[in-house]
Motif scaffolding. Structure first.
Motif, PDB file in Angstrom:
ATOM      1  N   HIS A 163       0.808  -1.218   0.000  1.00 39.88           N
ATOM      2  CA  HIS A 163       0.000   0.000   0.000  1.00 39.88           C
ATOM      3  C   HIS A 163       0.847   1.276   0.000  1.00 39.88           C
ATOM      4  O   HIS A 163       0.331   2.346  -0.327  1.00 39.88           O
ATOM      5  N   ASP A 188     -10.082  -4.259  11.701  1.00 35.98           N
ATOM      6  CA  ASP A 188      -9.521  -3.788  10.423  1.00 35.98           C
ATOM      7  C   ASP A 188      -8.738  -4.963   9.853  1.00 35.98           C
ATOM      8  O   ASP A 188      -7.598  -5.209  10.250  1.00 35.98           O
ATOM      9  N   VAL A 189      -9.359  -5.707   8.910  1.00 36.34           N
ATOM     10  CA  VAL A 189      -8.767  -6.992   8.525  1.00 36.34           C
ATOM     11  C   VAL A 189      -7.748  -6.914   7.381  1.00 36.34           C
ATOM     12  O   VAL A 189      -7.041  -7.872   7.126  1.00 36.34           O
ATOM     13  N   HIS A 190      -7.709  -5.785   6.674  1.00 35.55           N
ATOM     14  CA  HIS A 190      -6.616  -5.534   5.700  1.00 35.55           C
ATOM     15  C   HIS A 190      -5.949  -4.244   6.172  1.00 35.55           C
ATOM     16  O   HIS A 190      -6.138  -3.177   5.590  1.00 35.55           O
ATOM     17  N   ALA A 191      -5.149  -4.355   7.211  1.00 42.18           N
ATOM     18  CA  ALA A 191      -4.757  -3.141   7.939  1.00 42.18           C
ATOM     19  C   ALA A 191      -3.651  -2.344   7.254  1.00 42.18           C
ATOM     20  O   ALA A 191      -3.609  -1.117   7.356  1.00 42.18           O
ATOM     21  N   TYR A 210       2.304   5.782   6.979  1.00 47.61           N
ATOM     22  CA  TYR A 210       3.084   5.770   5.731  1.00 47.61           C
ATOM     23  C   TYR A 210       3.965   7.006   5.633  1.00 47.61           C
ATOM     24  O   TYR A 210       3.586   8.092   6.092  1.00 47.61           O
ATOM     25  N   GLY A 227      -2.692   5.445   7.968  1.00 52.16           N
ATOM     26  CA  GLY A 227      -3.497   4.382   7.384  1.00 52.16           C
ATOM     27  C   GLY A 227      -4.723   4.159   8.264  1.00 52.16           C
ATOM     28  O   GLY A 227      -4.874   4.784   9.335  1.00 52.16           O
ATOM     29  N   PRO A 265      -5.531   1.827  10.400  1.00 56.74           N
ATOM     30  CA  PRO A 265      -5.366   1.501  11.826  1.00 56.74           C
ATOM     31  C   PRO A 265      -5.063   2.740  12.675  1.00 56.74           C
ATOM     32  O   PRO A 265      -5.565   2.864  13.793  1.00 56.74           O
ATOM     33  N   ASN A 298      -5.496  -6.749  11.400  1.00 58.90           N
ATOM     34  CA  ASN A 298      -5.043  -7.997  10.791  1.00 58.90           C
ATOM     35  C   ASN A 298      -4.308  -7.678   9.497  1.00 58.90           C
ATOM     36  O   ASN A 298      -4.754  -6.832   8.716  1.00 58.90           O
ATOM     37  N   LEU A 344      -1.670  -9.861   6.513  1.00 55.98           N
ATOM     38  CA  LEU A 344      -0.985 -11.110   6.171  1.00 55.98           C
ATOM     39  C   LEU A 344       0.463 -10.882   5.733  1.00 55.98           C
ATOM     40  O   LEU A 344       1.329 -11.737   5.972  1.00 55.98           O
ATOM     41  N   HIS A 345       0.755  -9.753   5.117  1.00 57.95           N
ATOM     42  CA  HIS A 345       2.104  -9.500   4.595  1.00 57.95           C
ATOM     43  C   HIS A 345       3.098  -9.404   5.754  1.00 57.95           C
ATOM     44  O   HIS A 345       2.917  -8.576   6.660  1.00 57.95           O
ATOM     45  N   ARG A 368      -3.465 -13.327   9.642  1.00 58.48           N
ATOM     46  CA  ARG A 368      -4.209 -14.440   9.029  1.00 58.48           C
ATOM     47  C   ARG A 368      -4.921 -13.942   7.776  1.00 58.48           C
ATOM     48  O   ARG A 368      -4.908 -12.737   7.488  1.00 58.48           O
ATOM     49  N   ALA A 407      -7.553 -12.394   5.527  1.00 65.63           N
ATOM     50  CA  ALA A 407      -8.512 -11.361   5.939  1.00 65.63           C
ATOM     51  C   ALA A 407      -9.968 -11.810   5.844  1.00 65.63           C
ATOM     52  O   ALA A 407     -10.760 -11.525   6.747  1.00 65.63           O
ATOM     53  N   LEU A 411     -13.819  -3.281   8.903  1.00 67.39           N
ATOM     54  CA  LEU A 411     -13.341  -2.694   7.645  1.00 67.39           C
ATOM     55  C   LEU A 411     -12.702  -3.782   6.793  1.00 67.39           C
ATOM     56  O   LEU A 411     -11.783  -4.476   7.241  1.00 67.39           O
ATOM     57  N   PRO A 432      -9.498  -4.859   0.632  1.00 67.80           N
ATOM     58  CA  PRO A 432      -8.519  -5.712  -0.062  1.00 67.80           C
ATOM     59  C   PRO A 432      -7.846  -4.995  -1.222  1.00 67.80           C
ATOM     60  O   PRO A 432      -8.371  -4.009  -1.740  1.00 67.80           O
TER      61      PRO A 432
HETATM   62  N1  SAM Z   1      -6.668  -0.482   5.109  1.00 61.99           N
HETATM   63  C1  SAM Z   1      -5.391   0.165   4.812  1.00 61.99           C
HETATM   64  C2  SAM Z   1      -5.553   1.657   4.903  1.00 61.99           C
HETATM   65  O1  SAM Z   1      -6.633   2.178   4.590  1.00 61.99           O
HETATM   66  O2  SAM Z   1      -4.601   2.314   5.331  1.00 61.99           O
HETATM   67  C3  SAM Z   1      -4.864  -0.225   3.449  1.00 61.99           C
HETATM   68  C4  SAM Z   1      -4.886  -1.679   3.157  1.00 61.99           C
HETATM   69  S1  SAM Z   1      -4.257  -2.140   1.595  1.00 61.99           S
HETATM   70  C5  SAM Z   1      -5.444  -1.577   0.461  1.00 61.99           C
HETATM   71  C6  SAM Z   1      -4.557  -3.879   1.635  1.00 61.99           C
HETATM   72  C7  SAM Z   1      -3.679  -4.646   2.607  1.00 61.99           C
HETATM   73  O3  SAM Z   1      -4.172  -5.978   2.677  1.00 61.99           O
HETATM   74  C8  SAM Z   1      -2.224  -4.745   2.221  1.00 61.99           C
HETATM   75  O4  SAM Z   1      -1.414  -4.277   3.258  1.00 61.99           O
HETATM   76  C9  SAM Z   1      -1.976  -6.232   1.959  1.00 61.99           C
HETATM   77  O5  SAM Z   1      -0.701  -6.685   2.393  1.00 61.99           O
HETATM   78  C10 SAM Z   1      -3.058  -6.863   2.792  1.00 61.99           C
HETATM   79  N2  SAM Z   1      -3.526  -8.176   2.298  1.00 61.99           N
HETATM   80  C11 SAM Z   1      -3.602  -8.618   1.024  1.00 61.99           C
HETATM   81  N3  SAM Z   1      -4.153  -9.851   0.978  1.00 61.99           N
HETATM   82  C12 SAM Z   1      -4.452 -10.182   2.263  1.00 61.99           C
HETATM   83  C13 SAM Z   1      -5.066 -11.307   2.857  1.00 61.99           C
HETATM   84  N4  SAM Z   1      -5.504 -12.350   2.129  1.00 61.99           N
HETATM   85  N5  SAM Z   1      -5.230 -11.308   4.196  1.00 61.99           N
HETATM   86  C14 SAM Z   1      -4.806 -10.263   4.954  1.00 61.99           C
HETATM   87  N6  SAM Z   1      -4.214  -9.162   4.438  1.00 61.99           N
HETATM   88  C15 SAM Z   1      -4.049  -9.121   3.105  1.00 61.99           C
END
Ligand code: SAM
Length: 290
Positions: free
Chosen positions: A6, A40-43, A48, A104, A106, A122, A124-125, A147, A149, A167, A170
Motif C-alpha cells: 500500500h 480492520d482486517v486488511h490493515a 506511511y 493508514g 489503523p 489484521n 498477512l504481509h 491471518r 482477511a 473494515l 482488499p
Molecule cells: N486499510 C489500509 C488503509 O486504509 O490504510 C490499506 C490496506 S491495503 C489496500 C490492503 C492490505 O491488505 C495490504 O497491506 C496487503 O498486504 C493486505 N492483504 C492482502 N491480501 C491479504 C489477505 N488475504 N489477508 C490479509 N491481508 C491481506
C-alpha cells in the motif's frame, strides 16, 4: 500472492475518500458513551512515509492528500467536518509542517479510541504485519493478527464488545475477490447485526467492479449504502478512475455526512474534468429478514 504494497498508493484520492468515510463512521461510534470495537482486517502498516521511495515513485498522493493539505486556512474553514478532521489528523502527525507522515486506517481508528474501546488489526504481509506489531506495542487497546482477511472477517465477528465496525479493504489482486468480498461482508454482517461493515472497492475503466456491486445490491440487507466517487479522469485513462465504499448497517444519519463530504471530495480531487459523488441506498428487504 501478496505482491501488493500500500506504500505506493497511500494518501491517493481513493485513500482520502475511504478515510473520510471511515472518519464519519468512527465519529458516529464515538457519539455514544458505550464502548466500541473496530476490526480492520486488511490493515496495512498503519503509518506511511509519503517522502519514501514507494510513494514518490507513483506520486499518487499528489492527487489526494496533497490537495487537502495545500488549501489555505480560509478555504479550509469552509470544509465539511469529516474533511477538516482528516486534515487536522495529518497536521497533528506532522508538527514540523507538511504531510510526510500519512495515517493508514489503523492509525485513524486508534486515534478515535477511548479508554474502553478496542481495535483489532489484521495483516498477512510479513513486513507490513511486523510494522503493525511495532506500531501497536505501546497500546494495550490494540491487538494484531496475521491471518487471511476474509477468513478473519467472519471468524472474528461478533467481537465481545458488540458495537463497532468491520473494515474490509482488499487490494483486489485476484479477480475472484469481486465475488468473494461481498459474500464475506454479508456473511459477517449476518453474524454481527449490531456491527457496521465497510468495504472499499476500486472503480476501473473495464468495469471489473460490477459483480461486487451487483452482489451487494442483491444480497446486502435493506438500508445498506454505496458511496462512489468518480475522480473526473479523462476518457481513455487507465488505472483506478474512482473509489467506492459499501456500508452495511450504516449508523443513523451517517448518510447526510457522507453525502456532504462526498460532494466536497468530488470538487477537491477532480482531475481532467469535474468529478462526481453519488450516494445511494442498496440492499433488499428479503435479505434483511433472512
Ligand atoms: N486499510 C489500509 C488503509 O486504509 O490504510 C490499506 C490496506 S491495503 C489496500 C490492503 C492490505 O491488505 C495490504 O497491506 C496487503 O498486504 C493486505 N492483504 C492482502 N491480501 C491479504 C489477505 N488475504 N489477508 C490479509 N491481508 C491481506
Amino acid at each position: 500472492m501478496l505482491s501488493y504494497q500500500h506504500g505506493y498508493h497511500a494518501g491517493n484520492a481513493a485513500d482520502v475518500h475511504k478515510h473520510v468515510v471511515l472518519g464519519v463512521l468512527l465519529e458516529r461510534l464515538r457519539a455514544k458513551a458505550k464502548p466500541f470495537c473496530v476490526l480492520d482486517v486488511h490493515a496495512g502498516r498503519a503509518v506511511y512515509d509519503l517522502t519514501g521511495d514507494q510513494a514518490r515513485k507513483t506520486g499518487e498522493f499528489e492527487h489526494g492528500i496533497a490537495r487537502l493539505m495545500a488549501m489555505d486556512a480560509q478555504a479550509a474553514r469552509a470544509l465539511p467536518a469529516p474533511l477538516s478532521a482528516l486534515r487536522e489528523m495529518v497536521r497533528t502527525m506532522n508538527p514540523q509542517g507538511g504531510f510526510k507522515r500519512y495515517p493508514g486506517s489503523p492509525e485513524l481508528a486508534r486515534a478515535a479510541l477511548r479508554a474502553d474501546d478496542r481495535l483489532v488489526v489484521n495483516e498477512l504481509h510479513p513486513a507490513e504485519c511486523a510494522a503493525l506489531v511495532r506500531w501497536s506495542k505501546a497500546d494495550a487497546r490494540v491487538s494484531v493478527h496475521q491471518r487471511d482477511a476474509l477468513e478473519a472477517a467472519t471468524a472474528l465477528v461478533p467481537p465481545k464488545i458488540r458495537r463497532g465496525l468491520l473494515l474490509i479493504d482488499p487490494p483486489y489482486e485476484v479477480k475472484d475477490d469481486y465475488r468473494a468480498v461481498p459474500a464475506a461482508a454479508v456473511a459477517a454482517a449476518r453474524k454481527w447485526p449490531e456491527g457496521i461493515v465497510m468495504v472499499w472497492y476500486p472503480v476501473l475503466p473495464d468495469g471489473r467492479q460490477a459483480p461486487l456491486i451487483e452482489d451487494f445490491e442483491r444480497t446486502a440487507p435493506a438500508g445498506a449504502l454505496i458511496s462512489q466517487l468518480d475522480f473526473g479522469r479523462a476518457a481513455g485513462s487507465t488505472g483506478v478512475i474512482g473509489s467506492g465504499v459499501a456500508i452495511i448497517h450504516p449508523p443513523w444519519q451517517a448518510d447526510a455526512d457522507i453525502a456532504t463530504a462526498g460532494e466536497a471530495l468530488a470538487r477537491l480531487l477532480r482531475r481532467e474534468r469535474p468529478g462526481r459523488h453519488r450516494l445511494r441506498q442498496i440492499g433488499n428487504k428479503a435479505a434483511a429478514a433472512s
